[in-house]
Design a protein around this motif. Structure first.
Motif, PDB file in Angstrom:
ATOM      1  N   UNK A  83      18.529  10.234  17.357  1.00 47.20           N
ATOM      2  CA  UNK A  83      18.516  11.692  17.152  1.00 47.20           C
ATOM      3  C   UNK A  83      19.901  12.186  16.742  1.00 47.20           C
ATOM      4  N   UNK A  84      20.924  11.612  17.380  1.00 45.86           N
ATOM      5  CA  UNK A  84      22.297  12.018  17.032  1.00 45.86           C
ATOM      6  C   UNK A  84      22.603  11.640  15.586  1.00 45.86           C
ATOM      7  N   UNK A  85      22.171  10.430  15.213  1.00 46.74           N
ATOM      8  CA  UNK A  85      22.433   9.947  13.849  1.00 46.74           C
ATOM      9  C   UNK A  85      21.694  10.797  12.819  1.00 46.74           C
ATOM     10  N   UNK A  86      20.489  11.223  13.162  1.00 45.47           N
ATOM     11  CA  UNK A  86      19.673  11.967  12.199  1.00 45.47           C
ATOM     12  C   UNK A  86      19.984  13.467  12.179  1.00 45.47           C
ATOM     13  N   UNK A  87      20.801  13.917  13.131  1.00 45.30           N
ATOM     14  CA  UNK A  87      21.140  15.350  13.119  1.00 45.30           C
ATOM     15  C   UNK A  87      22.585  15.525  12.650  1.00 45.30           C
ATOM     16  N   UNK A  88      23.517  15.750  13.576  1.00 46.79           N
ATOM     17  CA  UNK A  88      24.888  16.071  13.154  1.00 46.79           C
ATOM     18  C   UNK A  88      25.904  15.006  13.549  1.00 46.79           C
ATOM     19  N   UNK A  89      25.417  13.766  13.776  1.00 47.50           N
ATOM     20  CA  UNK A  89      26.317  12.678  14.203  1.00 47.50           C
ATOM     21  C   UNK A  89      27.124  13.073  15.436  1.00 47.50           C
ATOM     22  N   UNK A  90      26.466  13.775  16.347  1.00 41.35           N
ATOM     23  CA  UNK A  90      27.161  14.158  17.575  1.00 41.35           C
ATOM     24  C   UNK A  90      27.614  12.897  18.300  1.00 41.35           C
ATOM     25  N   UNK A  91      28.672  13.017  19.055  1.00 36.75           N
ATOM     26  CA  UNK A  91      29.160  11.866  19.827  1.00 36.75           C
ATOM     27  C   UNK A  91      28.158  11.575  20.941  1.00 36.75           C
ATOM     28  N   UNK A 108      10.554  17.040  25.079  1.00 33.07           N
ATOM     29  CA  UNK A 108      10.680  18.436  24.632  1.00 33.07           C
ATOM     30  C   UNK A 108      12.145  18.878  24.745  1.00 33.07           C
ATOM     31  N   UNK A 109      12.579  19.180  25.983  1.00 32.44           N
ATOM     32  CA  UNK A 109      13.950  19.676  26.157  1.00 32.44           C
ATOM     33  C   UNK A 109      14.996  18.615  25.793  1.00 32.44           C
ATOM     34  N   UNK A 110      14.765  17.368  26.243  1.00 33.98           N
ATOM     35  CA  UNK A 110      15.744  16.305  25.983  1.00 33.98           C
ATOM     36  C   UNK A 110      15.932  16.072  24.493  1.00 33.98           C
ATOM     37  N   UNK A 111      14.819  15.906  23.825  1.00 34.26           N
ATOM     38  CA  UNK A 111      14.846  15.656  22.369  1.00 34.26           C
ATOM     39  C   UNK A 111      15.507  16.829  21.629  1.00 34.26           C
ATOM     40  N   UNK A 112      15.168  18.056  22.030  1.00 32.32           N
ATOM     41  CA  UNK A 112      15.745  19.237  21.353  1.00 32.32           C
ATOM     42  C   UNK A 112      17.263  19.266  21.508  1.00 32.32           C
ATOM     43  N   UNK A 113      17.727  18.858  22.684  1.00 29.86           N
ATOM     44  CA  UNK A 113      19.180  18.856  22.920  1.00 29.86           C
ATOM     45  C   UNK A 113      19.871  17.800  22.056  1.00 29.86           C
TER      46      UNK A 113
END
Ligand code: TXE
Length: 501
Positions: free
Chosen positions: A260-268, A231-236
């Protein structure tokens, strides 16, 4: 930091238990305690007694979003955005001093929540947390760019800028220490942070947040959302306005974080994952020192250490005398009440982890390895496991391949240096390794051959805020601690200046 040798005062113990049990905890957002949007909660249990310690809200998308918005505002336009590096350094020093002042309370809270021995908390976890904050306080006003003179009439300078809003997701084995490993460099570099502590042991993060506020960090810079990983981890990790996530945990969760990073905003992303670390004893080793190092390597923190030396490579010549000493020392280790200052090994973190470890022990027996110490639970209340030594282990057995994350070591005999280096490296992990020998050239030769982020020579589990730590291969990437960690929390901007003419 002076280390007390007595049991925690019963008044302090009572105060801590009463405080956390009294009512459900809340999230810490914008320097305030915040209710969950839903009534979902999870229980936090003392693993030594199996009794409930607290109830925490299971945060999700709504709470993470609220925390990220607070962090963004603080980063872009709050008072913190105008803080100099020196201001951040001074804050980190104040926080380190406050943690030191409340060290006993934090040690007892962590002891109740995690099950590790109070003596270890006083001697290791708390001093390392304080040291890490002091170390990054020193860096905060020393994060500089460079000047470059490319061909042509140009002058270029670089700026090392913060990433922005960072997420940190940590594991339950060193709850407080792991916060400091992420918080220290993140704040030194000028980032804002949303922290998701482990659901098994979230309480020290909440107390840490209060001390952060008391030390004077402006609102929104540090936020804590409690909740489960999914829940919280995935949302972050999926949030579009989080610039970076620093993660410590299982490699499969690390894969989810990257996805999740790849599928969202490519966050580092930086990942500190598990291990199956080799501990190699050469036949010229100082036997007593190597046995002591091996005990620290595998049994420290109940074996719940990502770089635990769970594969012990012994030369055939030393096998019997070494094993005798190791098994004797394992059998005589004091396992039990974590609040007793004489306890050497406390409780495993949870019922799930306890059963997982016992399951691996049964698997080891079933696959033909021989228990020469421990091999069973300890007592009938709380999640205690006897320090366990397996002999007659083959490289292909489950206990020699998979991370157990408990007090279980596999003894593997070897013939030559080349043979042991090849077998030590025959794993997808690469976090830690150790070599015990009095032959310096062999030690350095092996240090070069071992594919892991840390090699300890004639010691094990030595840590310092100034020394980088992290993995090769599937043990993760990015280095925490030391100067290297600042790279995880900064990005470089090149500014070109046309000098004209
Ligand atoms: O780890 P998880 P767990 C190993 C060890 C242990 C096993 C399981 O072998 O037995 O991992 O432990 C959050 N998106 N290590 O289950 O699940 C979770 O809430 C985002 C090695 O505790 O990886 C927690 O805060 N976050 C290790 C953190 O990830 C998610 C330390 C770690 O939990 C998530 C601990 C998701 N989908 C365990 N799912 C080490 N390297 O030190 C979970 N989380």
């Amino acid at each position: 930091m002076p280390v007390a040798a007595q049991r925690p005062a019963s008044a302090l113990l009572g105060q801590i238990q009463a405080r956390w049990l009294k009512e459900p905890t809340r999230h810490f957002i914008d320097n305030q305690w915040v209710e969950n949007a839903t009534s979902q909660t999870f229980d936090v249990v003392n693993p030594a007694t199996e009794e409930k310690l607290a109830t925490c809200p299971n945060g999700g998308k709504a709470e993470i979003d609220r925390a990220v918005k607070a962090a963004r505002k603080a980063f872009e336009s709050g008072p913190y955005s105008r803080w100099s590096g020196r201001d951040r350094g001074n804050f980190l020093r104040r926080l380190a001093d406050l943690i030191e002042k409340h060290a006993e309370e934090l040690a007892v809270l962590e002891c109740l929540n995690n099950g590790k021995p109070i003596g270890e908390l006083r001697a290791v976890d708390l001093p390392l947390t304080v040291q890490t904050l002091h170390y990054y306080a020193g860096w905060a006003d020393k994060i500089h760019g460079e000047t470059i003179h490319p061909p042509g009439n140009f002058f270029v300078y670089t700026r090392r800028e913060p990433m922005g809003v960072c997420g940190s997701i940590t594991a339950w084995n060193f709850p407080l220490v792991l916060i400091s490993w992420k918080f220290g460099p993140a704040i030194a570099a000028g980032n804002a942070l949303v922290h998701k502590p482990p659901e098994q042991a979230p309480l020290s993060a909440l107390r840490f947040a209060e001390l952060v506020r008391e030390a004077g960090l402006p609102e929104g810079v540090f936020n804590v959302v409690t909740g489960l990983g999914e829940t919280a981890g995935e949302a972050l990790t999926r949030h579009m306005d989080v610039d970076k996530v620093g993660f410590t945990g299982h490699y499969q969760t690390g894969q989810l974080v990257m996805k999740a990073a790849a599928e969202s905003n490519l966050k580092r992303v930086s990942l500190e994952l598990g291990g199956k670390s080799p501990n190699i004893v050469l036949d010229d080793a100082d036997l007593e020192a190597a046995v002591q190092g091996t005990l620290t390597g595998i049994f420290f923190n109940q074996g719940e250490v990502c770089c635990a030396g769970s594969r012990l490579f012994l030369p055939k010549k030393l096998h019997d005398p070494f094993l005798d000493r190791l098994a004797g020392a394992a059998e005589s280790r004091r396992v039990g009440d974590p609040l007793d200052p004489g306890t050497e090994q406390g409780a495993q973190i949870s019922k799930e982890q306890f059963e997982k470890i016992l399951g691996y022990i049964e698997k080891g027996k079933a696959e033909g390895a021989k228990v020469v110490a421990g091999g069973k639970r300890c007592g009938d209340r709380g999640y205690f496991v006897r320090p366990t030594v397996f002999d007659g282990v083959q490289d292909g057995m489950t206990i020699a391949r998979e991370e157990i994350f408990g007090p279980v070591v596999s003894v593997l005999p070897y013939d030559t240096l080349e043979d042991v280096a090849r077998r030590a490296n025959a794993t997808n992990y690469g976090l830690g390794a150790a070599v015990f020998t009095q032959d310096l050239s062999k030690a350095h030769k092996l240090a070069g051959m071992l594919k892991s982020g840390t090699v300890w020579i004639n010691c094990y589990n030595a840590f310092d805020a100034s020394v980088p730590f992290g993995g090769y291969k599937m043990s993760g990437f990015g280095r925490e601690l030391g100067q290297h960690a600042l790279e995880l929390y900064t990005q470089t901007k090149a500014v070109w200046v046309n000098l004209g003419g």
